[in-house]
Design an enzyme around this catalytic site. Structure first.
Site, mmCIF file in Angstrom:
data_model
loop_
_atom_site.group_PDB
_atom_site.id
_atom_site.type_symbol
_atom_site.label_atom_id
_atom_site.label_comp_id
_atom_site.label_asym_id
_atom_site.label_seq_id
_atom_site.Cartn_x
_atom_site.Cartn_y
_atom_site.Cartn_z
ATOM 1 N N SER A 41 -28.053 -9.991 -48.277
ATOM 2 C CA SER A 41 -29.181 -10.921 -48.286
ATOM 3 C C SER A 41 -29.257 -11.602 -49.651
ATOM 4 O O SER A 41 -28.315 -12.287 -50.054
ATOM 5 C CB SER A 41 -30.468 -10.188 -47.922
ATOM 6 O OG SER A 41 -31.498 -11.090 -47.605
ATOM 7 N N ASP A 50 -30.119 -13.907 -36.983
ATOM 8 C CA ASP A 50 -30.756 -13.567 -38.249
ATOM 9 C C ASP A 50 -31.952 -14.477 -38.505
ATOM 10 O O ASP A 50 -31.837 -15.701 -38.460
ATOM 11 C CB ASP A 50 -29.744 -13.712 -39.386
ATOM 12 C CG ASP A 50 -30.184 -13.023 -40.656
ATOM 13 O OD1 ASP A 50 -31.391 -13.037 -40.955
ATOM 14 O OD2 ASP A 50 -29.325 -12.450 -41.341
ATOM 15 N N HIS A 96 -31.001 -9.921 -38.982
ATOM 16 C CA HIS A 96 -30.820 -9.676 -40.404
ATOM 17 C C HIS A 96 -30.504 -8.213 -40.699
ATOM 18 O O HIS A 96 -29.742 -7.912 -41.614
ATOM 19 C CB HIS A 96 -32.090 -10.095 -41.145
ATOM 20 C CG HIS A 96 -31.910 -10.239 -42.619
ATOM 21 N ND1 HIS A 96 -31.091 -11.196 -43.177
ATOM 22 C CD2 HIS A 96 -32.441 -9.551 -43.669
ATOM 23 C CE1 HIS A 96 -31.138 -11.101 -44.501
ATOM 24 N NE2 HIS A 96 -31.947 -10.108 -44.818
#
Length: 678
Positions: free
Chosen positions: A533, A618, A653
Site C-alpha cells: 500500500s 481494491d 486491498h
C-alpha cells in the site's frame, strides 16, 4: 526468460493547473474493458510461467506455513454484560465462528455467526462490524463479499436465530445499538469515493428506505464513523481527517434526540473522548504534539472546563487509554517501544509493566467492563508468538492465558532478536528491529528481507509471524525499519515523514539498507525489500533512487501513481489524503509529489527483480496503479530482470479472505525471493 505481456501505449494528456503530463497507460483504468481484463489475465499467466521453476516450492511453503497453524482453535473469552464472548475455528474451516456462553464458561455454547456457512460459495467473504444489543437479544453485523470494504448490514434475533429481512447496503461496516434495543445507528459510504459521509438511524423491522439521516459530512477530506462509549451511556459520531477531528455525542436512552458537538473541529487538533461516571476523558494534541489526557464534566465540554490529568511530555507519545473504576491505564511510546502504565485513581500511585525483551509489542486488549482490577493485554515480539495476558493491577501479577500455538518444531530460544540503529543523511538515528535464527553469519552472504511502511503515523511494531519462520529457517534475517512517517518515536516522527518531508521516509529506508550492507548483515546480491500500500509507494520510490541495493523487491497493492490519483477527487478516498501527501492543486505540493511519484519517476536504468501484487476490487489503491507501473517499467528499464504482476481477480486491498487462502499470498512472495537465490 519468456517474453512478457506488453501493454499497448495509448497516450493520454493529463492536464492540471500546473502542467500537462502524458500517460501512455491510462486506459488500464477501465475495469470493465475486456482488453484490460485480458491484459491482467495475460500478466497472471506470465507470472505462472516465470514462477514455474518454484511451483513445487510454492506448494511446499503453503503446506509448511499452514502446518504451523492449529486448525481447531479459539480465542480467549472476554466477559461483557453477563456473557463470555469468543471466536473459534474448526479444522478445515476458512472462517471464524462467533460464539458466547451465558454467565459461565461451563454454560452451553451459543453460536452467533458461523462464517463458514455464511461464506459458502463466495469467492471472498469477510465479517465487518459485530455488536450485541444491551438486552443481549439482538446482533448487528456486516458482511463484505467483494473485497471493496463496502459492507451490507444485517440484524439477527439471537433468541430465535431469525435474520431480520432488512439488508442495508454500502455501509462502513460498524453499527451501534441504542439503549432501547430497537434502534441502530450506522455509517453510509459514497459509492464512488468510498468515503463514509453519512450517519443514519434505523428502526428494527422497518424498511431501510425510511431510515433517518442524522448527520452528513460535507467536507470530503473527512471520514466519519459511529461508536459507543465503554459505559454504554453514549453514542459517539467521530469525524476525522489526518490532522483534525470532531466528535458528537448522544445519550443512548434518547435515540431520537440530536447529537451534541463535544468540541468543534479545529485546524491541527486531533482528539478522542471516552465517558466515565460524570466526566468525559479527552485524549488531545492541543498544545501537546505527543498528546495529553484531560477530563471535563459531561455538563460542560468547552475547552475552558478541561482539566489536565496527564501532561504532555516531549519524549513520550501518549497513544491510547483504558478507563477502569479504580485505575487508569495508558498506552505510551518511548524510544519507539510500547509501554503500559497503570495509575491508581485513589492515590495516584503508578507503575509500568516489565516485558523483559529488547524489542516487542504490547497493547491494551478487549476490556469492556469498568468494575475490575484485571487488565487484559496482548504481547508479542519477533520471537514470541502473540500472547494474551490478564494483569492484576492490584497485586501486580500477570497470568498468561494463551500463547499462539505454533505447531511443529518451533522453539523461540532458537531465534535471536536485536535492536539496531542506522544514521540517516541528516544525522537522525533510525531504529530497526531484526530477527534471525541462531547461526546467522554476518559476513555479507546471508539473505535479508527489509520491511517498512512509513505513512499515516502508523507504527510497525515488532510482532511475531509464524509464516515468517519459513524464511528464517532458510537462512534469512528479517528487518523492520521504523522510518519517519510512522509514529514510533512520537508525533514529530510522523510530521517529519509527511507532505513536504515525505522523502525522509524513502531516504531513511535506503540508509537502513546501506547500514545492513556496510555491517555485513547482507549484500546487494542477497538483500530484498518489501512493502504494501503506502509501503508499496515506498518500494517504488527506493528502487528509483537506489536500485543497486536490492536483489528483489515485493510491492504489494502499491500506491505508485501519486500525482494522477491525488488530482482526481472522484477516485476512492483521495480527498481524505490531502493532509498526508498535500493537495497537488497547489503548485508546491504538485512539484514535490512529482519529484518522487514512482510512476512518474520511472527512468531508463537497471531495476531490481520485482513482484507486484494487486486485487481487481481494491478499494484503497485501485488495481490500475500497479498495472500501469509495471507496463511503464517494462517499456523503460534497461535490464533483463524479472518484473512480475499478479492480480487477484477476486480480492481487494487486504488480499484473499480466509485463514488459509491468504497463506497463498505469503507463499507466492517467499517463493519469488527464493527463486532469485537459486
Amino acid at each position: 526468460m519468456r517474453t512478457p505481456p506488453i501493454a499497448t501505449p495509448k497516450p493520454k494528456q493529463i492536464t492540471s493547473p500546473h502542467g500537462t503530463r502524458t500517460d501512455n497507460y491510462y486506459w488500464l483504468n477501465e475495469r470493465e474493458n475486456p482488453e484490460v481484463i485480458d491484459y491482467l489475465s495475460a500478466e497472471n499467466a506470465y507470472f505462472e510461467q516465470e514462477m514455474a521453476p518454484v511451483k513445487e516450492l510454492q506448494a511446499e511453503l503453503f503446506t509448511e506455513i499452514k502446518s504451523r497453524i492449529k486448525e481447531q482453535d479459539e480465542s480467549v473469552p472476554y466477559h461483557d454484560n453477563g456473557y463470555y464472548y469468543y471466536v473459534r475455528y474448526e479444522a478445515g474451516g476458512e472462517y471464524p465462528i462467533y460464539c458466547r456462553k451465558k454467565g459461565s464458561l461451563e454454560a452451553p455454547e451459543e453460536v452467533l455467526l458461523d462464517a463458514n456457512e455464511m461464506g459458502q460459495g463466495q469467492a471472498y467473504f469477510q465479517i465487518g462490524g459485530f455488536q450485541v444489543s444491551n438486552d443481549n437479544q439482538l446482533l448487528a453485523f456486516s458482511v463484505d463479499t467483494v473485497g471493496r470494504r463496502m459492507y451490507t448490514l444485517r440484524l439477527k434475533n439471537l433468541a430465535t436465530g431469525e435474520l431480520y429481512p432488512e439488508q442495508i447496503l454500502n455501509t462502513g461496516g460498524e453499527a451501534v445499538w441504542a439503549a432501547d434495543n430497537q434502534t441502530v445507528f450506522y455509517s453510509k459510504q459514497d459509492e464512488n469515493t468510498l468515503l463514509t459521509y453519512q450517519i443514519y438511524r434505523h428502526q428494527l423491522g422497518t424498511d431501510p428506505a425510511a431510515d433517518v439521516l442524522v448527520y452528513e459530512e460535507e467536507d470530503n477530506t473527512f471520514h466519519i464513523g459511529v461508536g459507543r462509549s465503554k459505559s454504554r451511556q453514549y453514542i459517539f459520531v467521530q469525524m476525522g481527517s489526518t490532522m483534525s477531528s470532531e466528535m458528537r455525542y448522544l445519550e443512548a436512552t434518547n435515540p431520537a434526540g440530536e447529537f451534541q458537538v463535544f468540541l468543534s473541529r479545529e485546524a491541527d487538533h486531533l482528539y478522542e473522548i471516552e465517558h466515565f461516571e460524570d466526566s468525559f476523558y479527552v485524549l488531545s494534541n492541543a498544545d501537546a504534539p505527543n498528546f495529553r489526557l484531560l477530563k471535563t464534566p459531561v455538563s460542560n465540554t468547552s475547552k475552558a472546563a478541561w482539566q489536565e490529568i496527564i501532561p504532555h511530555r516531549p519524549d513520550v507519545f501518549l497513544e491510547n487509554m483504558e478507563l477502569f473504576h479504580d485505575y487508569l491505564v495508558l498506552g505510551e511510546r518511548q524510544e519507539g517501544l510500547l509501554q503500559l502504565r497503570v495509575i491508581q485513581w485513589k492515590d495516584k500511585q503508578e507503575h509500568y509493566l516489565n516485558f523483559g525483551e529488547p524489542t516487542y509489542t504490547a497493547a491494551i486488549s478487549i476490556n469492556p467492563e469498568f468494575d475490575t482490577h484485571v487488565l487484559r493485554y496482548g504481547y508479542s515480539s519477533l520471537t514470541t508468538p502473540t500472547s494474551t495476558y490478564d494483569y492484576n493491577m492490584r497485586t501486580r501479577t500477570k497470568t498468561l492465558l494463551k500463547e499462539q500455538a505454533v505447531l511443529g518444531e518451533f522453539k523461540k530460544e532458537n531465534y535471536v532478536t536485536e535492536r539496531l540503529y542506522a544514521t540517516a543523511q541528516d544525522g537522525t538515528r533510525i531504529p530497526m528491529s531484526i530477527v534471525y535464527k541462531k547461526g546467522f553469519q554476518k559476513d555479507g552472504t546471508a539473505p535479508v528481507l527489509q520491511y517498512a511502511y512509513g505513512s499515516y503515523g502508523i507504527s510497525i511494531d515488532p510482532s511475531f509471524s509464524a509464516a515468517r519462520l519459513s524464511l528464517l529457517d532458510r537462512g534469512f534475517a528479517y528487518v523492520i525499519c521504523h522510518i519517519r512517517g510512522g509514529q514510533e518515536l512520537g508525533r514529530q516522527w510522523y510530521e517529519n515523514g509527511k507532505k513536504l518531508n515525505k522523502k525522509n521516509t524513502f531516504t531513511d529506508f535506503t540508509d537502513c539498507s546501506a547500514f545492513l550492507i556496510k555491517e555485513q548483515y547482507t549484500s546487494p546480491t542477497t538483500l530484498f525489500a518489501a512493502g504494501g500500500s503506502a509501503g508499496g509507494l515506498l518500494m517504488g520510490a527506493v528502487i528509483n533512487m537506489h536500485p543497486e541495493y536490492y536483489k528483489g523487491v515485493v510491492a504489494a497493492v502499491p500506491f505508485v501513481d501519486v500525482v494522477t490519483t491525488m488530482l482526481d477527487d472522484t477516485i476512492p478516498l483521495t480527498t481524505g489524503e490531502y493532509d498526508e501527501w498535500g493537495n497537488p492543486n497547489q503548485r508546491e505540493y504538485y512539484d514535490y509529489m512529482l519529484s518522487y511519484s514512482p510512476y512518474d519517476q520511472v527512468k531508463a536504468q537497471a531495476y531490481p527483480n520485482l513482484l507486484v501484487t494487486t486485487g481487481l476490487h481494491d478499494s484503497q489503491v485501485q488495481y490500475f496503479e500497479p498495472a500501469k507501473w509495471v507496463a511503464k517499467l517494462r517499456a523503460t528499464k534497461t535490464d533483463n530482470n524479472l518484473v512480475l504482476l499478479h492480480t487477484d481477480m477476486e480480492a481487494g486491498h487486504g488480499g484473499a479472505s480466509g485463514r488459509f487462502k491468504s497463506i497463498h499470498d505469503a507463499a507466492r512472495q517467499f517463493s519469488f525471493m527464493l527463486l532469485l537465490l537459486k
